[in-house]
Every structure is written in C-alpha cells, then in structure tokens.
Design an enzyme around this catalytic site. Sequence first.
Site, PDB file in Angstrom:
ATOM      1  N   ASN A 120     -46.878  -0.724 -36.157  1.00  0.00           N
ATOM      2  CA  ASN A 120     -47.195  -1.780 -35.344  1.00  0.00           C
ATOM      3  C   ASN A 120     -48.897  -1.539 -34.945  1.00  0.00           C
ATOM      4  O   ASN A 120     -49.544  -2.722 -34.617  1.00  0.00           O
ATOM      5  CB  ASN A 120     -46.242  -1.743 -34.135  1.00  0.00           C
ATOM      6  N   HIS A 179     -37.392   3.666 -34.073  1.00  0.00           N
ATOM      7  CA  HIS A 179     -37.852   2.413 -34.201  1.00  0.00           C
ATOM      8  C   HIS A 179     -37.626   2.007 -35.588  1.00  0.00           C
ATOM      9  O   HIS A 179     -38.322   2.081 -36.775  1.00  0.00           O
ATOM     10  CB  HIS A 179     -39.471   2.536 -34.155  1.00  0.00           C
ATOM     11  N   SER A 193     -41.324  -0.874 -29.511  1.00  0.00           N
ATOM     12  CA  SER A 193     -42.100  -0.814 -30.423  1.00  0.00           C
ATOM     13  C   SER A 193     -43.461  -0.371 -29.962  1.00  0.00           C
ATOM     14  O   SER A 193     -44.466  -0.039 -30.507  1.00  0.00           O
ATOM     15  CB  SER A 193     -42.485  -2.370 -30.746  1.00  0.00           C
ATOM     16  N   GLU A 251     -39.384   4.913 -37.916  1.00  0.00           N
ATOM     17  CA  GLU A 251     -40.392   5.885 -37.172  1.00  0.00           C
ATOM     18  C   GLU A 251     -39.580   6.387 -36.211  1.00  0.00           C
ATOM     19  O   GLU A 251     -38.857   5.906 -35.206  1.00  0.00           O
ATOM     20  CB  GLU A 251     -41.423   5.042 -36.525  1.00  0.00           C
TER      21      GLU A 251
HETATM   22  N1  LIG Z   1     -38.385  -8.110 -32.990  1.00  0.00           N
HETATM   23  C1  LIG Z   1     -38.840  -7.304 -34.037  1.00  0.00           C
HETATM   24  O1  LIG Z   1     -39.319  -7.317 -34.818  1.00  0.00           O
HETATM   25  C2  LIG Z   1     -39.070  -5.850 -33.539  1.00  0.00           C
HETATM   26  C3  LIG Z   1     -38.981  -4.863 -34.355  1.00  0.00           C
HETATM   27  C4  LIG Z   1     -38.791  -3.402 -33.904  1.00  0.00           C
HETATM   28  C5  LIG Z   1     -38.759  -3.164 -32.733  1.00  0.00           C
HETATM   29  N2  LIG Z   1     -38.462  -4.105 -31.954  1.00  0.00           N
HETATM   30  C6  LIG Z   1     -38.122  -3.759 -30.348  1.00  0.00           C
HETATM   31  O2  LIG Z   1     -36.667  -3.764 -30.256  1.00  0.00           O
HETATM   32  C7  LIG Z   1     -36.396  -4.311 -28.758  1.00  0.00           C
HETATM   33  C8  LIG Z   1     -35.551  -5.437 -28.757  1.00  0.00           C
HETATM   34  O3  LIG Z   1     -36.364  -6.543 -29.313  1.00  0.00           O
HETATM   35  P1  LIG Z   1     -35.835  -7.820 -29.877  1.00  0.00           P
HETATM   36  O4  LIG Z   1     -36.831  -8.432 -30.558  1.00  0.00           O
HETATM   37  O5  LIG Z   1     -34.609  -7.529 -30.501  1.00  0.00           O
HETATM   38  O6  LIG Z   1     -35.583  -8.953 -28.625  1.00  0.00           O
HETATM   39  P2  LIG Z   1     -34.620 -10.005 -28.283  1.00  0.00           P
HETATM   40  O7  LIG Z   1     -35.314 -10.697 -27.137  1.00  0.00           O
HETATM   41  O8  LIG Z   1     -34.275 -10.744 -29.398  1.00  0.00           O
HETATM   42  O9  LIG Z   1     -33.105  -9.197 -27.934  1.00  0.00           O
HETATM   43  C9  LIG Z   1     -32.869  -8.651 -26.662  1.00  0.00           C
HETATM   44  C10 LIG Z   1     -31.585  -8.699 -26.200  1.00  0.00           C
HETATM   45  O10 LIG Z   1     -31.382  -7.688 -25.191  1.00  0.00           O
HETATM   46  C11 LIG Z   1     -30.430  -8.241 -24.677  1.00  0.00           C
HETATM   47  N3  LIG Z   1     -30.429  -7.611 -23.097  1.00  0.00           N
HETATM   48  C12 LIG Z   1     -31.210  -7.945 -22.155  1.00  0.00           C
HETATM   49  N4  LIG Z   1     -30.857  -7.141 -21.251  1.00  0.00           N
HETATM   50  C13 LIG Z   1     -29.869  -6.600 -21.365  1.00  0.00           C
HETATM   51  C14 LIG Z   1     -29.027  -5.508 -20.622  1.00  0.00           C
HETATM   52  N5  LIG Z   1     -29.351  -5.262 -19.390  1.00  0.00           N
HETATM   53  N6  LIG Z   1     -28.169  -5.130 -21.302  1.00  0.00           N
HETATM   54  C15 LIG Z   1     -27.817  -5.217 -22.546  1.00  0.00           C
HETATM   55  N7  LIG Z   1     -28.343  -6.171 -23.147  1.00  0.00           N
HETATM   56  C16 LIG Z   1     -29.582  -6.676 -22.443  1.00  0.00           C
HETATM   57  C17 LIG Z   1     -30.588  -9.733 -24.281  1.00  0.00           C
HETATM   58  O11 LIG Z   1     -29.513 -10.590 -24.199  1.00  0.00           O
HETATM   59  C18 LIG Z   1     -31.088 -10.096 -25.957  1.00  0.00           C
HETATM   60  O12 LIG Z   1     -29.789 -10.245 -26.796  1.00  0.00           O
HETATM   61  C19 LIG Z   1     -37.893  -4.165 -28.172  1.00  0.00           C
HETATM   62  O13 LIG Z   1     -38.054  -3.146 -27.634  1.00  0.00           O
HETATM   63  C20 LIG Z   1     -38.427  -4.582 -29.187  1.00  0.00           C
HETATM   64  O14 LIG Z   1     -40.134  -4.210 -28.949  1.00  0.00           O
HETATM   65  C21 LIG Z   1     -38.400  -5.540 -31.965  1.00  0.00           C
END
Ligand SMILES: NC(=O)c1ccc[n+]([C@@H]2O[C@H](COP(=O)([O-])OP(=O)(O)OC[C@H]3O[C@@H](n4cnc5c(N)ncnc54)[C@H](O)[C@@H]3O)[C@@H](O)[C@H]2O)c1
Length: 596
Positions: free
Chosen positions: A192, A142, A121, A154
């Site tokens: 964002n 994204h 993000s 995006e």
């Molecule tokens: N939460 C949101 O609203 C949102 C929206 C758009 C983009 N994002 C982006 O998406 C990405 C993930 O965010 P999230 O909110 O889903 O995080 P999250 O913490 O909910 O999930 C992350 C997942 O990654 C897994 N993980 C960690 N290390 C790992 C590895 N080495 N190999 C495989 N899996 C692994 C974890 O077990 C976890 O299930 C981030 O870059 C975030 O910025 C988040």
Amino acid sequence: MAREFTSVGVVGLGTMGAGIVEVFARNGIDVVAVEISAAALERGRVTLTGSTDRAVAKGKLAEADRDALLSRVTFQVGLDALHSVDLVIEAVPEHLDLKQRIFAELDRVCKPEAILATNTSSLSVTEISVATTRPNQVIGIHFFNPAPVMKLVEVVRTVVTSADVVADVEALCERLGKVDVTINDRAGFIANALLFGYLNHAVSMFEARYATREDIDAAMKLGCGLPMGPLALMDLIGLDTAYEILDTMYRRGGRDRRHAPVPLIKQMVTAGLLGRKSGRGFYTYERPGSPVVVPDEQTPVASESALADGARGIAKVGVVGSGTMATGIIEVFAKAGYEVVSVTRGAEKSAKVFESVKTSLNKGVVRGKLSDADRDAALGRINWSATLEHLADVDLVVEAVVEELSVKKALFASLDEICKPGVVLATTTSSLPVIDVAMATQRPADVVGLHFFNPAPIMPLIEVVQTIRTSTETTATAKAVCATLGKTGVVCGDRSGFIVNALLFPYLNDAVKMLEASYSTADDIDYAMKLGCGYPMGPFELLDVVGLDVSLAIQRELYLELREPGFAPAPLLEHLVTAGYLGRKSGRGFRDHTRR
Ligand SMILES: NC(=O)c1ccc[n+]([C@@H]2O[C@H](COP(=O)([O-])OP(=O)(O)OC[C@H]3O[C@@H](n4cnc5c(N)ncnc54)[C@H](O)[C@@H]3O)[C@@H](O)[C@H]2O)c1
C-alpha cells in the site's frame, strides 16, 4: 512445532472479511464469522455464498467442497462468540478508535493464548496492540483484495510481537497456500505504501479532467499490463476504505502531499459513492456488490463513424526516423494496410530498417500470424526515401527521431514547408512538451502527440497527446488512426509523462526509496507487488528491464515539471546510474544479470 489452528474468528464481513472467511474455511479451518448486526451478518453470508457459487460455476470448486466449506462457518452477532477460537482476524473499517475498542473487547473475550490479528492496511498495529493486555500476541495479517485470489499476505510484527507468534502465523500462511512477507510496523507496509500514492495521483488526473476514467484505466492496463486500472481498483477497494488509508498514510507516513486524499474522494464518500460495494463509484455497477460495470452518463458514446467526429481520412503515412520506435511504427502502419513513406538519413539506414521490418514480419509468418503474401504486401506498401520532400503528399506524418527538442523543432519547421495543408503532424516524443514542437510550425492545430510504446508492433496502447492548440479534428483523426491499427488510443493532456509514465515512474522511484530505507528487500518488494497487486513484474525487475538511466531521466523530467517534492529522484537510483549499473543492458542494475 508450530501451533495448530483449528478454529479462527473473523470480525467484520465486508469487502475483506468475507474473503478472509473463505480462505480459512477452504483450507479446512473452522471459522466463527462475526458482524455488528443481523443485517450485516446476512450481507456477509450472501457475499461468501456468492463467491463460492461463482467458484463452483467456473469449475474451480466442487459442489461437495463448497458445501463442506460453508459447513465450517458459523455466523454470529457480537464478539462473545469468539471465546474459544485460536486466532481472531479483525477486518472492520479503518478507524483506530474502533479497532482499539474491538481489541480491548477481544482481549476480554478470547482465551489467553489466542492470537489477535488485524487486517489493517495503514493503521499502527502497535497502537492497536496496546489496547490489549497481550500486545506480544497481537500481529498484523494483511490480506489482499480479493483475499481468496491474491497470493500475498503481509505479516506485520511490532516491536513487542513475540517471535513464536510470528513463526506460527507464518506457518499458518503457508498452510493457506499464501506467500508471506514479514515486515515491521510502518504506514502502508510494502504494497500500500507503493500503491496509494499512485491511486491518489490517478484520481487527481481524473478530477482535473486530464483524461477520462476509461482512458486512465486503459492506459495502465494496456501500457503496464496491470490487471485493472487505478480507478477500477479504487472502486474494488472501496472509496471509504481508500480515503481512510490515504488519510492515515498522510498522517503517519511523513505528511507526503501525495497521500493527502484528493478532495474528490471525500466528496464521493459523502455522496455514498463507495465503489462496487455500493453499486457506484468511479463507475456504475449492475447492483451493489456486483463486479459488472454498466453504462452511465460518463460512458463514451461510440459515434457512428470516426468521420462523424470530424476525423480526416488517412491513406498515406510518412514515418521519419530509423531507430527502434520508427522501425516498429513503419511495420505497424504497413501491416494495417497504409501506404508508408519511410524517411531516414540515408540509403544505408533505410536498408537497415528494411531488414529489421522484414525480420519482424518473418517472425509473424513463422508464428502463423501472417501469411507469406501478407508479409510481401506489407513490405510492398513501404517506400524508402532519404528526403523529406517525399512527404509532400502524405496525409499523416509520424516523427520518431532522436529525443532532442532542437532536432524535433527543426524537423517540424521543415515538415511545415513541405507537407500539404490539412496533414496531421504527429510526434512520438515521450518526454518533451508537444506544444514546443507544434509551435515550430505555422499550423499548431494540426500537431498532436502519438506516443507509441515499445515494442510498437506488440504494445496495444497509444497515448494521443493534445496540446492547448490541437484541434478536435486532429485529435479525432489520431484516435481513429489508432483504432485502424488495432490499438487503443487514450487521449490526454500535454504534461510530462502523459498518463502512463507519470503514474508509473514515481511508483518505481518510491520502491527505490523503500529499499534505500532498508524497510524490505528487493525480492520481497517485487513479490509484494506481483502477488499482492497482480503486477506482471515487480518494480526492481521492471527498472532493470527499462534501464535505470532511462528511468532516472523520466523521473527527473517529472520532478522538474511538477515540482512535487515526493517526485525527487531517489538518491540510490542516481548513485546506481553514476556507477554504471543501468540494468539488464549493462549486466547489472538492482540485480546482477551476468550470473543468471
Ligand atoms: N478493501 C480492501 O481492498 C482492503 C485490503 C486489505 C485490507 N483492508 C483492510 O481491511 C479492513 C476492512 O476493510 P473493508 O474494505 O473490508 O471494509 P468494509 O467497510 O467493506 O467492511 C467492514 C465490515 O466491518 C463491519 N463492522 C463494523 N463495525 C463492526 C463491529 N464493531 N463488529 C463487527 N463488525 C463490524 C461492517 O458491518 C462491515 O461489514 C480495514 O482495516 C482495511 O484497511 C482492506
């Protein structure tokens, strides 16, 4: 010919990853879903089946389609399983070193032609790409939360992403039924960059006890038509993720103080209050992962009756003024059964207001919302006057005259002389300090702000502004009155912009700054906020409706009161106003309205 994607990999099945898996599998693409451990894999599987089961229950997905969808997904621990996919999307936590490690590993494991995408993000896609030997095949895709629902994607190209890769990914987004905006690699991209300053500001209001979590969220939902309030959205995003995004945006995006994460966020993350995913964040949820909010110790207790809070009984209401707001407010009170005394500056003005109220009530009759008898009764409850003396026996006065402090102060001084003791005196000001008006009277404890939104008969929100001198009885009375009007009264402190404008206008101003910097177009920025965040209008559409002059005036007030450098009005906004481009009302603002 665009490249055919038959199988993709998703790394990380958290809040975003599980949703992204669903998006691909729903569109006939095989997915290899990868997690770090068997337990995390199982959590991801449960999230996916939970979401698809809910879609079936709501009738949005046939059972057979769900089964087909699930059969397209294979779950694996470790990146080695991704050796033959055409594209990988990484959705692991927002840490640069972690993402770089994963990309280096993906580069080793995946076939040479595979595209490697990140769902980051806020981190630099360029910095992630240089961890591989194929930075020209690295791109940002994204998605928005929840990925199966939000239409926007995006697509982020770096200076080395090859044009074919961009075109292939754009075609893929279309196949997924998404709308894409393609942009360069900048912290926070479009949505964002505009969203997180607002979210952080909302958390700071909560931290400062400026308003309750329920009131901050209700204000933005009801005042701006947003699908959820900022604190509920923080819970959905995840506070750990939000913290990392803010922190990165602060460091990468010019050290704008508005992106420095509010200390409370870090404290909550440390305490394990991560939002929905952990079952507790700003709100408490039924269980981890559940969207259902349950009461907790911060939930307001509904009192047995408003009178128990010390609210005074109100039967007769005076409304001073004859403009748009006064007219709407007279209608609202009369319709709710109050006896109303309307005071204008003369019989001619009263006649005009009477006609407007009648026309508006007639519309209600035509739409079947009101009977003829209701309309006549409402009109019959209004007494028309041109002298303030007729307010001697009302229980509440709502002032809605011109937005000039000297005029309002003089009026409140007169009301102080005329009105009986115990009357609640309310101002509808949207930008002046309520305390200035209150101190024009000898009874500042009885003075409160009642900030109605335009059009008053339709908008469901009223901001109840309490000054440092307002008594709790006065606030309770004002809140109780809002409820009898069928509206939600949110209580806040006496600061410039109250809740809604203080949170809304800096975001609009930021959108203007983004356009001014030529990062994106007005159309794409509008799309991003509507399709990525579910806003009813994009920032430029809204600015043209509100009026650029009005928006600039509000933004100037906020800047003057809070002295926040990031609140300085965008030069482009100033120039457009100077040029007479005021929005719809002048035929041209950010868009030309004369040709539509
Ligand atoms: N939460 C949101 O609203 C949102 C929206 C758009 C983009 N994002 C982006 O998406 C990405 C993930 O965010 P999230 O909110 O889903 O995080 P999250 O913490 O909910 O999930 C992350 C997942 O990654 C897994 N993980 C960690 N290390 C790992 C590895 N080495 N190999 C495989 N899996 C692994 C974890 O077990 C976890 O299930 C981030 O870059 C975030 O910025 C988040």
